[in-house]
Design a protein around this motif. Structure first.
Motif, PDB file in Angstrom:
ATOM      1  N   GLU A 114       2.885  -3.501 -24.323  1.00 48.87           N
ATOM      2  CA  GLU A 114       2.795  -3.844 -22.901  1.00 48.87           C
ATOM      3  C   GLU A 114       1.851  -5.028 -22.682  1.00 48.87           C
ATOM      4  O   GLU A 114       1.485  -5.326 -21.551  1.00 48.87           O
ATOM      5  CB  GLU A 114       2.309  -2.632 -22.100  1.00 48.87           C
ATOM      6  N   HIS A 115       1.422  -5.655 -23.753  1.00 48.77           N
ATOM      7  CA  HIS A 115       0.487  -6.790 -23.713  1.00 48.77           C
ATOM      8  C   HIS A 115      -0.844  -6.395 -23.081  1.00 48.77           C
ATOM      9  O   HIS A 115      -1.476  -7.197 -22.394  1.00 48.77           O
ATOM     10  CB  HIS A 115       1.101  -8.000 -23.001  1.00 48.77           C
ATOM     11  N   LYS A 116      -1.276  -5.159 -23.333  1.00 48.72           N
ATOM     12  CA  LYS A 116      -2.575  -4.677 -22.859  1.00 48.72           C
ATOM     13  C   LYS A 116      -3.482  -4.557 -24.077  1.00 48.72           C
ATOM     14  O   LYS A 116      -3.209  -3.762 -24.976  1.00 48.72           O
ATOM     15  CB  LYS A 116      -2.435  -3.313 -22.171  1.00 48.72           C
ATOM     16  N   ILE A 117      -4.555  -5.363 -24.091  1.00 51.16           N
ATOM     17  CA  ILE A 117      -5.480  -5.324 -25.222  1.00 51.16           C
ATOM     18  C   ILE A 117      -6.808  -4.699 -24.793  1.00 51.16           C
ATOM     19  O   ILE A 117      -7.254  -4.859 -23.663  1.00 51.16           O
ATOM     20  CB  ILE A 117      -5.696  -6.715 -25.848  1.00 51.16           C
ATOM     21  N   ALA A 118      -7.413  -3.988 -25.717  1.00 47.06           N
ATOM     22  CA  ALA A 118      -8.685  -3.318 -25.450  1.00 47.06           C
ATOM     23  C   ALA A 118      -9.809  -4.335 -25.314  1.00 47.06           C
ATOM     24  O   ALA A 118      -9.827  -5.363 -26.000  1.00 47.06           O
ATOM     25  CB  ALA A 118      -9.001  -2.331 -26.561  1.00 47.06           C
ATOM     26  N   SER A 119     -10.736  -4.021 -24.430  1.00 37.78           N
ATOM     27  CA  SER A 119     -11.856  -4.928 -24.166  1.00 37.78           C
ATOM     28  C   SER A 119     -12.772  -5.102 -25.374  1.00 37.78           C
ATOM     29  O   SER A 119     -13.562  -6.027 -25.418  1.00 37.78           O
ATOM     30  CB  SER A 119     -12.663  -4.429 -22.972  1.00 37.78           C
ATOM     31  N   ASN A 120     -12.648  -4.215 -26.376  1.00 41.51           N
ATOM     32  CA  ASN A 120     -13.504  -4.327 -27.560  1.00 41.51           C
ATOM     33  C   ASN A 120     -12.818  -5.062 -28.720  1.00 41.51           C
ATOM     34  O   ASN A 120     -13.375  -5.142 -29.797  1.00 41.51           O
ATOM     35  CB  ASN A 120     -13.987  -2.945 -28.003  1.00 41.51           C
ATOM     36  N   THR A 121     -11.625  -5.633 -28.481  1.00 42.30           N
ATOM     37  CA  THR A 121     -10.954  -6.402 -29.533  1.00 42.30           C
ATOM     38  C   THR A 121     -11.557  -7.806 -29.608  1.00 42.30           C
ATOM     39  O   THR A 121     -12.139  -8.288 -28.633  1.00 42.30           O
ATOM     40  CB  THR A 121      -9.440  -6.524 -29.248  1.00 42.30           C
ATOM     41  N   PRO A 122     -11.415  -8.473 -30.754  1.00 45.44           N
ATOM     42  CA  PRO A 122     -11.980  -9.825 -30.878  1.00 45.44           C
ATOM     43  C   PRO A 122     -11.455 -10.799 -29.824  1.00 45.44           C
ATOM     44  O   PRO A 122     -12.238 -11.593 -29.286  1.00 45.44           O
ATOM     45  CB  PRO A 122     -11.558 -10.256 -32.286  1.00 45.44           C
ATOM     46  N   ILE A 123     -10.163 -10.742 -29.507  1.00 44.06           N
ATOM     47  CA  ILE A 123      -9.612 -11.671 -28.503  1.00 44.06           C
ATOM     48  C   ILE A 123     -10.258 -11.415 -27.145  1.00 44.06           C
ATOM     49  O   ILE A 123     -10.732 -12.337 -26.486  1.00 44.06           O
ATOM     50  CB  ILE A 123      -8.078 -11.560 -28.409  1.00 44.06           C
ATOM     51  N   ALA A 124     -10.272 -10.152 -26.716  1.00 43.88           N
ATOM     52  CA  ALA A 124     -10.850  -9.821 -25.408  1.00 43.88           C
ATOM     53  C   ALA A 124     -12.338 -10.172 -25.373  1.00 43.88           C
ATOM     54  O   ALA A 124     -12.820 -10.753 -24.394  1.00 43.88           O
ATOM     55  CB  ALA A 124     -10.632  -8.356 -25.088  1.00 43.88           C
ATOM     56  N   GLN A 125     -13.058  -9.826 -26.428  1.00 43.89           N
ATOM     57  CA  GLN A 125     -14.490 -10.128 -26.480  1.00 43.89           C
ATOM     58  C   GLN A 125     -14.741 -11.628 -26.351  1.00 43.89           C
ATOM     59  O   GLN A 125     -15.680 -12.046 -25.687  1.00 43.89           O
ATOM     60  CB  GLN A 125     -15.096  -9.610 -27.794  1.00 43.89           C
ATOM     61  N   GLY A 126     -13.875 -12.420 -26.979  1.00 48.76           N
ATOM     62  CA  GLY A 126     -14.027 -13.874 -26.908  1.00 48.76           C
ATOM     63  C   GLY A 126     -13.722 -14.436 -25.534  1.00 48.76           C
ATOM     64  O   GLY A 126     -14.301 -15.444 -25.129  1.00 48.76           O
ATOM     65  N   LEU A 127     -12.818 -13.782 -24.799  1.00 53.26           N
ATOM     66  CA  LEU A 127     -12.405 -14.290 -23.485  1.00 53.26           C
ATOM     67  C   LEU A 127     -13.310 -13.850 -22.338  1.00 53.26           C
ATOM     68  O   LEU A 127     -13.489 -14.596 -21.368  1.00 53.26           O
ATOM     69  CB  LEU A 127     -10.971 -13.826 -23.176  1.00 53.26           C
ATOM     70  N   LEU A 128     -13.861 -12.646 -22.432  1.00 58.41           N
ATOM     71  CA  LEU A 128     -14.659 -12.093 -21.332  1.00 58.41           C
ATOM     72  C   LEU A 128     -15.794 -13.028 -20.920  1.00 58.41           C
ATOM     73  O   LEU A 128     -16.522 -13.554 -21.752  1.00 58.41           O
ATOM     74  CB  LEU A 128     -15.221 -10.722 -21.712  1.00 58.41           C
ATOM     75  N   GLY A 129     -15.895 -13.247 -19.617  1.00 60.65           N
ATOM     76  CA  GLY A 129     -16.975 -14.068 -19.075  1.00 60.65           C
ATOM     77  C   GLY A 129     -16.680 -15.562 -19.007  1.00 60.65           C
ATOM     78  O   GLY A 129     -17.498 -16.327 -18.522  1.00 60.65           O
ATOM     79  N   HIS A 130     -15.507 -15.983 -19.483  1.00 62.50           N
ATOM     80  CA  HIS A 130     -15.161 -17.404 -19.477  1.00 62.50           C
ATOM     81  C   HIS A 130     -14.228 -17.758 -18.318  1.00 62.50           C
ATOM     82  O   HIS A 130     -13.619 -16.886 -17.717  1.00 62.50           O
ATOM     83  CB  HIS A 130     -14.545 -17.809 -20.822  1.00 62.50           C
ATOM     84  N   LYS A 131     -14.127 -19.065 -18.014  1.00 57.37           N
ATOM     85  CA  LYS A 131     -13.368 -19.545 -16.854  1.00 57.37           C
ATOM     86  C   LYS A 131     -12.109 -20.295 -17.284  1.00 57.37           C
ATOM     87  O   LYS A 131     -11.978 -20.690 -18.443  1.00 57.37           O
ATOM     88  CB  LYS A 131     -14.236 -20.484 -16.023  1.00 57.37           C
ATOM     89  N   ILE A 132     -11.237 -20.531 -16.305  1.00 59.40           N
ATOM     90  CA  ILE A 132     -10.024 -21.317 -16.537  1.00 59.40           C
ATOM     91  C   ILE A 132     -10.416 -22.711 -17.035  1.00 59.40           C
ATOM     92  O   ILE A 132     -11.357 -23.315 -16.531  1.00 59.40           O
ATOM     93  CB  ILE A 132      -9.184 -21.439 -15.237  1.00 59.40           C
ATOM     94  N   GLY A 133      -9.698 -23.193 -18.033  1.00 56.58           N
ATOM     95  CA  GLY A 133      -9.954 -24.519 -18.587  1.00 56.58           C
ATOM     96  C   GLY A 133     -10.874 -24.512 -19.790  1.00 56.58           C
ATOM     97  O   GLY A 133     -10.894 -25.468 -20.563  1.00 56.58           O
TER      98      GLY A 133
END
Length: 154
Positions: A114-133
């Motif tokens: 369903e394209h739902k990734i856990a917040s503790n995965t490397p991808i999610a961890q890398g994205l959290l807190g960042h902005k568009i661009g």
């Protein structure tokens, strides 16, 4: 320990619990049938039914524990300024231009189909807190990959 769930995730856990509890009568019936067949010390059918009952009760207990400690996330406080839990994020691999879209959820609700990734995965961890661009380096088994945040949605 609190388990964070969306309202949808909480409802799914409640449904799962009801389905698990609905299996109890069938397992009790299988145990009774196996017991009626005689000597329990050499009755593989009885042993299998008792093992199934134990596994079912364990799943029920685990699900009840998750429900009891659940904290429902208030999605009215979400925004699209920065990547956060429950956002759907479109990212582009800067090396090959491939785009992907993921919703960042709690680990109890993760489902890659369903394209739902856990917040503790490397991808999610890398994205959290960042902005568009922003281009974010993310460590993957193949090495560090750079992803540009293209879109943040609720």
């Amino acid at each position: 320990m609190a388990v964070y769930l969306t309202k949808e995730g909480y409802d799914k856990k409640m449904k799962e619990l009801a389905e698990l509890e609905a299996q109890r009568p069938a397992i009790k019936h299988a145990i009774a049938e196996a017991r009626d067949k005689g000597d329990l010390s050499e009755n593989a059918e009885y042993d299998a039914a008792k093992e199934a009952q134990g596994l079912l009760e364990m799943k029920i207990a685990q699900t009840k524990e998750i429900i009891a400690s659940a904290r429902i996330i208030d999605d009215s406080k979400l925004n699209t300024e920065i990547v956060q839990l429950l956002n759907t994020v479109t990212i582009k691999n800067t090396a090959n231009g491939m785009t992907m879209k993921y919703t960042i959820v709690t680990e109890n609700e993760a489902n890659l189909r369903e394209h739902k990734i856990a917040s503790n995965t490397p991808i999610a961890q890398g994205l959290l807190g960042h902005k568009i661009g922003e281009v974010v380096p993310i460590k993957a088994p193949a090495g560090v990959m750079n992803f540009e945040i293209v879109k943040i949605e609720i």
